[in-house]
Design a protein around this motif. Structure first.
Motif, mmCIF file in Angstrom:
data_model
loop_
_atom_site.group_PDB
_atom_site.id
_atom_site.type_symbol
_atom_site.label_atom_id
_atom_site.label_comp_id
_atom_site.label_asym_id
_atom_site.label_seq_id
_atom_site.Cartn_x
_atom_site.Cartn_y
_atom_site.Cartn_z
ATOM 1 N N THR A 485 0.829 -1.205 0.000
ATOM 2 C CA THR A 485 0.000 0.000 0.000
ATOM 3 C C THR A 485 0.864 1.255 0.000
ATOM 4 N N ALA A 486 1.974 1.202 0.731
ATOM 5 C CA ALA A 486 2.879 2.358 0.771
ATOM 6 C C ALA A 486 3.450 2.647 -0.611
ATOM 7 N N ALA A 487 3.802 1.596 -1.366
ATOM 8 C CA ALA A 487 4.332 1.789 -2.718
ATOM 9 C C ALA A 487 3.277 2.418 -3.622
ATOM 10 N N PHE A 488 2.024 1.969 -3.496
ATOM 11 C CA PHE A 488 0.958 2.534 -4.325
ATOM 12 C C PHE A 488 0.724 4.006 -3.980
ATOM 13 N N ASP A 489 0.788 4.328 -2.686
ATOM 14 C CA ASP A 489 0.631 5.729 -2.285
ATOM 15 C C ASP A 489 1.749 6.588 -2.872
ATOM 16 N N GLN A 490 2.966 6.049 -2.891
ATOM 17 C CA GLN A 490 4.086 6.807 -3.448
ATOM 18 C C GLN A 490 3.947 6.972 -4.967
ATOM 19 N N VAL A 491 3.438 5.963 -5.643
ATOM 20 C CA VAL A 491 3.200 6.084 -7.094
ATOM 21 C C VAL A 491 2.163 7.163 -7.355
ATOM 22 N N ARG A 492 1.083 7.169 -6.561
ATOM 23 C CA ARG A 492 0.053 8.203 -6.742
ATOM 24 C C ARG A 492 0.645 9.599 -6.522
ATOM 25 N N ALA A 493 1.440 9.725 -5.453
ATOM 26 C CA ALA A 493 2.054 11.028 -5.172
ATOM 27 C C ALA A 493 3.018 11.424 -6.286
ATOM 28 N N LEU A 494 3.765 10.463 -6.794
ATOM 29 C CA LEU A 494 4.705 10.735 -7.885
ATOM 30 C C LEU A 494 3.964 11.173 -9.132
ATOM 31 N N ARG A 495 2.863 10.525 -9.436
ATOM 32 C CA ARG A 495 2.065 10.914 -10.605
ATOM 33 C C ARG A 495 1.523 12.333 -10.438
ATOM 34 N N THR A 496 1.033 12.626 -9.260
ATOM 35 C CA THR A 496 0.509 13.979 -9.017
ATOM 36 C C THR A 496 1.598 15.026 -9.239
ATOM 37 N N ALA A 497 2.803 14.732 -8.766
ATOM 38 C CA ALA A 497 3.900 15.705 -8.864
ATOM 39 C C ALA A 497 4.341 15.911 -10.314
ATOM 40 N N VAL A 498 4.557 14.848 -11.047
ATOM 41 C CA VAL A 498 5.090 15.014 -12.409
ATOM 42 C C VAL A 498 4.009 15.459 -13.388
ATOM 43 N N HIS A 499 2.739 15.094 -13.116
ATOM 44 C CA HIS A 499 1.660 15.575 -13.980
ATOM 45 C C HIS A 499 1.532 17.092 -13.903
ATOM 46 N N ALA A 500 1.940 17.638 -12.766
ATOM 47 C CA ALA A 500 1.795 19.083 -12.559
ATOM 48 C C ALA A 500 2.885 19.896 -13.252
ATOM 49 N N VAL A 501 3.918 19.247 -13.807
ATOM 50 C CA VAL A 501 4.989 19.981 -14.492
ATOM 51 C C VAL A 501 4.466 20.475 -15.836
ATOM 52 N N PRO A 502 4.445 21.774 -16.076
ATOM 53 C CA PRO A 502 3.869 22.306 -17.315
ATOM 54 C C PRO A 502 4.611 21.807 -18.556
ATOM 55 N N GLY A 503 3.843 21.357 -19.550
ATOM 56 C CA GLY A 503 4.406 20.981 -20.844
ATOM 57 C C GLY A 503 5.231 19.715 -20.845
ATOM 58 N N ALA A 504 5.249 18.971 -19.737
ATOM 59 C CA ALA A 504 6.093 17.772 -19.668
ATOM 60 C C ALA A 504 5.393 16.536 -20.213
ATOM 61 N N ASP A 505 4.058 16.512 -20.125
ATOM 62 C CA ASP A 505 3.268 15.329 -20.513
ATOM 63 C C ASP A 505 3.849 14.074 -19.863
ATOM 64 N N ALA A 506 4.206 14.198 -18.592
ATOM 65 C CA ALA A 506 4.892 13.105 -17.895
ATOM 66 C C ALA A 506 3.912 12.005 -17.507
ATOM 67 N N LEU A 507 4.389 10.776 -17.608
ATOM 68 C CA LEU A 507 3.615 9.596 -17.234
ATOM 69 C C LEU A 507 4.482 8.699 -16.352
ATOM 70 N N VAL A 508 3.833 7.980 -15.423
ATOM 71 C CA VAL A 508 4.549 7.118 -14.487
ATOM 72 C C VAL A 508 4.122 5.677 -14.705
ATOM 73 N N GLY A 509 5.123 4.804 -14.885
ATOM 74 C CA GLY A 509 4.860 3.382 -15.076
ATOM 75 C C GLY A 509 5.793 2.546 -14.229
ATOM 76 N N GLY A 510 5.985 1.302 -14.618
ATOM 77 C CA GLY A 510 6.807 0.387 -13.832
ATOM 78 C C GLY A 510 5.949 -0.636 -13.107
ATOM 79 N N THR A 511 6.584 -1.522 -12.383
ATOM 80 C CA THR A 511 5.879 -2.649 -11.763
ATOM 81 C C THR A 511 4.817 -2.209 -10.773
ATOM 82 N N ASP A 512 5.165 -1.292 -9.861
ATOM 83 C CA ASP A 512 4.177 -0.839 -8.881
ATOM 84 C C ASP A 512 3.039 -0.082 -9.552
ATOM 85 N N ALA A 513 3.362 0.717 -10.537
ATOM 86 C CA ALA A 513 2.323 1.454 -11.262
ATOM 87 C C ALA A 513 1.405 0.492 -12.000
ATOM 88 N N GLU A 514 1.982 -0.573 -12.573
ATOM 89 C CA GLU A 514 1.161 -1.571 -13.248
ATOM 90 C C GLU A 514 0.227 -2.267 -12.262
#
Length: 707
Positions: A485-514
């Motif tokens: 659960t802690a890993a999933f919470d960190q993935v969610r937080a990571l997605r929130t952070a990188v999605h907020a970068v203007p013009g980056a179109d950042a996406l988060v993947g990997g085993t925990d994200a999957e």
């Protein structure tokens, strides 16, 4: 005759295929078709151990697709963990072992653009802070077929251990190793499952019929149908996206064997009943098909349509299982209703020796134990119904703490090498070292995305892992253990952070994200498919019984069975067996099997009750007689189906064992409590309203007038 006109008409058509001459033609054609399936099926389509397990719309799946566009695509890391029994790691021995490993897997190593960057032999070992553990990354080609991946991992494991000094161990983990270890679970699984299933079915049929040879006929017919279904799945895998992997093949085989044997038990029981009324065995089988085929077709149709509904799921595994299982059930129906009747009449009534049914003899079931149970239940229906509901509610309470979502380490009953390696890594390095999270973003925003990712709590390290002039690939190491659960919470937080970068179109993947996206996908599938499967069951029951009340009552009972079985099973998993949480697809599959298969027994009971009611019996009398004549065979069918699902436990995967326990317990609960006690009590309480808005006797009378 019970059931709707379409189902009954099918029974009359099938009855024409058991004539004195036609029966031989049917058997010969069945033998030729089966032989052709065995001869020309070929091999299933090879699949990759890294094949997509998510819909294309999932963020982790989008990351995978974007990575394939980068120069470093086509690479998947195998991780070698070296551990010293005491003291510090011998780095020279580790380096020598790494070089042997790289040479051993050269034929499976990436080349060209995929191998861009430092070669594996130039990457120094990474040593833990206490100096007692080291890890080495050995890149392998991504999208290796299962067998090639297994060969590569086997060669890697042999090479890293060759020549190691005493006190130093080497363990191979990572994605390829997990794929190989899962593949090893299914090595010879088809033979193991077939042998165990056939053995269980043979024993139970022998006990049921108490005849030295009668059991051989249904076992041979259903077993042949199972193997034909397996060959048909092989063909389907080559012409479609259906995956014929070990889990899909195993569950499909259990479905075919279980459902096919259930249909055979019902048909043979009705055939034996008709042999006590009719001298000619061909006429007896025609009558048996006319009565039993509608219920069998309704049952098989319900399961088939429910399985086909999985085609709407986003989970690729559920879709594959749905199409494969539906095809298997259709084949089981064909062998049960076409081949088995013809095979049975070949041998005549001597097949039942030593308990040969003779014309004019009384069916012992009419005054047997099940009739006495029916009379007892319907004599005090209120008390019995309340007690039954209380039992189901009590069992269901065990599921209040139910947890869904297994980590890769939790999916095996016996701990394989890949899991051992992961545990060693987690003990010596930041938890996410072995399965770093991947970030894909526009190259122009690489620095901003890196800064945003580093600012997320729990992110230990962010480094560039690849890219080109358009996209950058970043690798982020989390401090939470993979799949938690802690890993999933960190993935969610990571997605929130990188999605907020203007013009980056950042996406988060990997085993925990999957894994996180798999949970989201499974939840969406349940929301869509639970009501759809219930709708399918209701419609089939309405067509068969022509009663709104009966359809709703029977559906409510199978839903109650599902909830009670999930609760009782989870209590056992959590407190008695020590199993991990359920796999994300297990609640949906258990619901489908218990609702679609569980309603079978209520269909068999209700259609017989409707047949008795059409002859003028009251609702109470009809359900008592239906329970009397079907109780024995349905109980045998339920015990057999539960045992067949329990056979899934011969494969050391937690998900299959859990499905086997949930469905097996649910089938027994439905057979012994719901169908035998609760349904008769409810029918007795409702009386003639159970058949609302029509009544079987009215329809039977109008049919006779028109005739």
């Amino acid at each position: 005759m019970a059931g709707g006109h379409g189902f009954s008409g099918a029974g009359r058509v099938l009855g024409k295929l058991v004539g004195p001459r036609v029966k031989w033609l049917v058997v010969v054609v069945a033998v030729l078709v089966s032989a052709a399936a065995f001869a020309f099926a070929g091999e299933p389509k090879a699949v990759s151990t890294t094949a997509a397990s998510l819909p294309d719309s999932a963020e982790a799946a989008q990351v995978t697709a974007l990575r394939e566009q980068l120069p470093s695509s086509g690479v998947t890391p195998a991780i070698v963990v070296y551990k010293a029994a005491s003291g510090e790691i011998d780095t020279q021995a580790v380096t020598a072992s790494r070089d042997r490993a790289v040479a051993a897997v050269k034929q499976w190593a990436p080349t060209g653009a995929a191998a861009a960057g430092a070669p594996a032999s130039a990457i120094p070992p990474q040593v833990s802070q206490d100096k007692g553990t080291a890890l080495v990354i050995v890149p392998l080609k991504a999208d290796l077929p299962d067998q090639a991946n297994s060969d590569a991992v086997a060669a890697l494991r042999a090479a890293v251990r060759d020549g190691l000094p005493q006190g130093l161990t080497a363990t191979v983990t990572g994605g390829p190793a997990f794929g190989a270890d899962i593949g090893a679970v299914f090595d010879g699984a088809d033979i193991k499952l077939l042998g165990a299933t056939a053995g269980v079915v043979a024993i139970l049929l022998l006990i049921t019929y108490r005849s030295p040879w009668l059991w051989l006929v249904p076992l041979t017919v259903v077993g042949t149908g199972d193997q034909v279904a397996s060959k048909a799945l092989t063909i389907l895998s080559r012409i479609s996206e259906v995956r014929a992997d070990g889990a899909v093949t195993g569950i499909t085989s259990v479905l075919v064997f279980g459902a096919g044997t259930n249909y055979a038990l019902l048909l043979i029981a009705r055939y034996r009943e008709e042999l006590r009324r009719t001298e000619d065995r061909h006429e007896a089988m025609r009558a048996a098909l006319g009565s039993a085929a509608p219920a069998i077709l309704a049952s098989g149709g319900t399961v088939t349509l429910a399985l086909l509904s999985l085609g709407l799921a986003d989970d690729p595994f559920a879709r594959s299982l749905g199409y494969a299982g539906a095809m298997g059930i259709v084949i089981a129906l064909a062998y049960a209703l076409l081949v088995l009747p013809a095979a049975m009449v070949l041998f005549g009534r001597r097949l039942f020796w030593p308990f040969v049914p003779h014309v004019g003899t009384q069916d012992p079931s009419h005054a047997g134990a099940w009739r006495r149970i029916g009379e007892t239940v319907t004599r005090r229906p209120v008390v019995v119904a309340l007690a039954s509901v209380a039992a189901l509610v009590t069992l269901g309470l065990g599921g209040l703490s139910l947890s869904v979502g297994q980590s890769p380490n939790e999916q095996f009953l016996a701990k394989p090498e890949a899991v051992v390696g992961q545990e060693q890594l987690a003990a010596a390095f930041p938890a996410g070292t072995s399965e770093p999270t991947t970030i894909i973003a526009k190259a122009s925003a690489a620095d901003a995305v890196t800064t945003a990712a580093k600012g997320v709590k729990g992110v230990q390290e962010v480094r560039k892992a690849g890219g080109d002039d358009k996209l950058v690939e970043l690798s982020a190491v989390l401090d939470a253990s993979p799949g938690t659960t802690a890993a999933f919470d960190q993935v969610r937080a990571l997605r929130t952070a990188v999605h907020a970068v203007p013009g980056a179109d950042a996406l988060v993947g990997g085993t925990d994200a999957e894994a996180l996206d798999s949970r989201t996908t499974a939840a969406g599938d349940r929301l869509l498919l639970f009501p759809l499967i219930l709708g399918i069951v209701v419609v089939v029951l309405l067509l068969l019984l022509r009663s709104v009340v009966a359809a709703l009552v029977l559906v409510a009972t199978v839903v109650a069975t599902y909830l009670a079985s999930m609760g009782a099973s989870w209590f056992a998993f959590e407190h008695l067996l020590g199993y991990p949480p359920l796999a994300v697809s297990t609640p949906l599959l258990a619901f489908l099997f218990l609702v679609a298969l569980g309603v079978d027994y209520n269909i068999f009971l209700a259609t017989r009750a409707r047949e008795e009611a059409a002859g003028g019996a009251s609702a109470r009398e009809s359900i008592v007689m239906a329970l009397a004549v079907t109780g024995g065979v349905i109980t045998s069918a339920g015990i057999l189906l539960a045992a067949v699902f329990a056979v899934l436990g011969v494969l050391p995967l937690v998900q299959l064992a859990q499905i086997g326990v949930i469905v097996g317990f649910g089938v027994l609960l439905d057979t012994l409590l719901v169908r035998s006690v609760l349904v008769p009590a409810v029918v007795s309480l409702l009386g003639e309203r159970f058949w609302w808005p029509s009544h079987p006797a009215d329809r039977a009378g109008s049919h006779r007038v028109r005739s």
